[in-house]
Structure formats: C-alpha cells, structure tokens
Scaffold this active site. Structure first.
Site: not given
Ligand code: S3P
Length: 426
Positions: A21-22, A168, A170, A317, A348
């Site tokens: 997914k990422s 994070s 993200q 995750d 969660r």
């Molecule tokens: C992700 C980063 C993670 C993860 C999310 C996907 C990404 O979140 O939990 O499912 O694709 O960069 P955080 O950046 O909030 O830790």
C-alpha cells in the site's frame, strides 16, 4: 458482517498477496511528477490507493487503468494544476498527509476532505513543519482537522531543519515532497527510523536525497526522471495475517510469494522470530531499491516477548496481528511505546483491548502507551466490532479462525488494503 469458523487444520500452500500500500501510493504520486508514462506493476487497487489515484487525476495527472495494469503520465515536476473541486482522501492518511506536502508549495489553492475516521485524525503534525517552511494551510479547528485548505504560499517555500517529535513516515514524506520545491536544502531529523519508501523511490526518480545517521537531506529539484516501470512488491502488512496464522495453527506450512522485505518494515518478522516463529526467506531480490523475498512459514511454539522503542515504527501496522500471535504464545508479551495506535484508522489500542478480550477474556490490557498480552488463556466464540478498521477486521478474522470462531460486523472495510482477503481466506 462475516462469520469465521474455527479452523481445525493447519494452513498449507503457496499464496500471493496484494501489492504494498505505501509503495503503491508513492508510485502514483511520483509518477505524476515525471513527464513520461510509467507502468506500475502489481499496484494495490485497494480503496486507499484509489483515493490517491482520484486526487492525482484532479491535480492534472493522466492515469489509466486497464485490467491489472496502471499507467501514469505526469506533466513534469512543476506541472500540477489547480483542482476544480475538493479532493477527497477517503480513509487514507497517507494520501492526505503526503498530498498536503505536495500541494503546500503549489501556486494554487487545494481543499481536502476525508471520511469520518480521517476527519478525526491529527493533521497538525504535518501542518506545523510545512508552515515553518512558509506554507499557508488552514484546518477546520485548532486541532487542524479536515476539511483543510492549502493556500498559495506568499513566496517559494524555504528549506528548514526539522526535528521530528514523532516517528512518522507520512510526516517525513510530506516534508520531503515539499522540500523538492523549496529554495534550499531541507533537513529532517528522525526520532526513530520509519519506512523509507519515499526516499528510495525519489532516488530512483533521480532526485538528490542524502541519508546520514538519523538525518535526511532533500535538495530542490528542477525535474524528475521517471523510470519506465515500477514493480510494487507484495505488502508485508497484508502478509502479516497469514504469517501469524500459519505460525499459531499446528501443522502449517505456507509460502507467501514476493513479499516486500525493506528492513524498515520487517519488525514483525524480527519479533515473531524472537517469539520462536519459523520464517525462512527465499529468492531474495531488489527492484527500484526495494527488496522482496518469498517467505516460508512453519507452525511453531511461540513464547511471549517484551519490546518497544525503535521496533515500533517498523511494525506499527502489524501490532493487531502480532497481538493475536501473543495470545497464543506461552507467557506474557509487553509492547511498549504504542501511543500512536490511538490515532490510527480507529483507536487500535482501545479496540484491541475491548474486542480481543471478547475472544480471550482477560488476556489484553493497556496502559497509556503499552499493550500487555497474557498468552494461553481460554478462547471462545465472540461477536466483535471492527470499528470499520481494515486491520482490526483482518486480525479478528485470523484470531477467530485460530480460536473458536468469530462474527465481525463491517467486514467490507478490508477493501481499504486487501480487497480479496476473505476470498483467499476461504
Ligand atoms: C504509512 C506510514 C505509517 C503507517 C501507515 C502507512 C506510509 O503511518 O501506519 O499505514 O505509507 O507512510 P505514520 O506515518 O502515521 O506512522
């Protein structure tokens, strides 16, 4: 609604899992910033990544899906256009946070919204560093929740040095994307290493990005050179359900083909191995900087472990699935530093304690930022809630299958990251 029956045999066979997914999100976004057509192979057509596709189309990228194939053509790094309407990130934190970083430097206005879950999730953590760079972003309230509007900045964003208070990927990725358009270099200091797919893919697109210790430096770019093809490896977060189920069901032997094993994501394997799991890596390879391997898993006798700190971003995750493994292990498992679980698609930490205890009474406890699991308690059939959280739904499904069955309410939410989860399970 779905009823899962207890499995009275092991898990055996060879399976394939959907694309990561990422990496799928990033493949769409970065390909939209190139100026040639990119074919993305094994793209995850889950609802989250489709939210990214829709947003990027509205920002001017040409994206065509034909069967399993997806082709993306951008208008160059500086070729995004003003969307005519609000962008909807749906349930996807990755879509929203990364696109806040990408739209912050643009000379136009963008407004974002999302579903009930995403509208509650914290966005100040990304708006703060982007604002330090000179971005003009306004949220609905003082917590900067959705809807959020990104205004045209007064001038070019400035490169900053930003020490991240939370690990994070993200937030890090949002700053990196904004940094591509800044007037000088941007430096990010990570509190713990988080997934580095953005860094790896940007390098494959020819951007200058340097890593040294816990610091990442991103340099402004004139353009990106898109590769012809991006091959997305299978998602280790989706593989996690089968890795755990095969480990805890006696008489299992499962091979999962082509799983992404980037070491910022393999915390689940390291911890399961520490618990006694038998997981082998076969046919390891690297493509576009990302490693993948076939994983072979055999049933094993698991024991409790204690961990936290830098492990957490590497398996954040997978904690619901890991909690299932811990419930079948001998002894106690203590997972520290899991406060971030409270701000995922649902809380969660609370959801695990409330719903998993319906299957195994008294096994799950939490403190402010830790999860404690007592293995080996008796398991019984239960009627459980997913809170429309895909990872809760899949973890409850494997928990029930290995215990005495489970009924889960909204099973449809698995479409976020694993649309054919239940078909494969069957
Ligand atoms: C992700 C980063 C993670 C993860 C999310 C996907 C990404 O979140 O939990 O499912 O694709 O960069 P955080 O950046 O909030 O830790």
């Amino acid at each position: 609604m779905k009823k899962i029956l207890p499995m009275n045999h092991g898990l055996r066979g060879e399976i394939e899992i959907p694309g990561d997914k990422s990496i799928s999100h990033r493949a769409i976004m970065l390909s939209s910033l190139g100026s040639s057509t990119v074919e993305i192979e094994n793209f995850l057509s889950g609802a989250d990544c489709l939210s990214t596709v829709e947003c990027m189309k509205k920002l001017g990228a040409k994206i065509e899906m034909s069967g399993e194939k997806i082709f993306v053509t951008g208008n160059g790094l500086h070729g995004l256009k003003e969307p005519e309407n609000i962008l909807d990130a749906g349930n996807s934190g990755t879509t929203l946070r990364l696109l806040l970083g990408l739209t912050a430097p643009q000379n136009f206005l963008t407004t974002f919204t999302g579903d009930d879950s995403l509208r509650q999730r914290p966005m100040a953590r990304v708006i703060k560093p982007l604002s330090e760079m000179g971005a003009k972003i306004v949220g609905r309230n003082e917590n900067k929740n959705l809807p959020i509007t990104v205004l045209k900045p007064e001038k070019k964003l400035r490169g900053i040095t930003y020490k991240m208070p939370v690990a994070s990927a993200q937030v890090k990725s949002a700053i990196i994307l904004a940094g591509l358009f800044a007037d000088g270099e941007t430096e990010i200091i990570e509190s713990a290493p988080s997934r580095d797919h953005t860094e790896k893919m940007l390098t494959a697109f020819g951007a200058k990005i340097e890593k040294s210790g816990d610091a990442i430096k991103i340099f402004p770019a004139e353009n990106l050179t898109a590769p012809k093809k991006i091959i997305v490896p299978g998602d280790i977060s989706s593989a996690a359900y089968w890795i755990v189920l095969a480990s805890i069901l006696p008489d299992s032997e499962v091979t999962i083909k082509n799983v992404g094993v980037n070491q910022t994501r393999t915390g689940i394997i390291d911890i399961l191995r520490r618990m006694g799991a038998r997981i082998e890596f076969l046919n390891e390879k690297i493509s576009g900087g990302e490693s993948s391997a076939d994983l072979k898993i055999f049933s094993a006798k698991l024991r409790g472990v204690e961990f936290g700190g830098e492990f957490i971003p590497r398996l954040i995750d997978e904690i619901p699935a890991l909690a299932v493994a811990a419930a079948f292990a001998e002894g106690e498992t203590i997972i520290h530093d899991v406060g971030e679980l409270k701000v995922k698609e649902t809380d969660r930490l609370a959801a695990i304690v409330q719903e998993f205890n319906k299957i195994s009474a008294g096994s799950f406890e939490s403190t402010e930022d830790s999860l404690i699991i007592h293995g080996g308690e008796e398991k019984k059939f239960a009627d459980c809630k997913t809170f429309s959280d895909h990872r809760m739904a899949m973890s409850l499904a494997i928990f029930g299958a290995a215990a005495d069955g489970v009924k889960i309410d909204n099973s449809d939410c698995v479409k976020i990251s694993y649309p054919n989860f239940f078909e494969l399970f069957k």
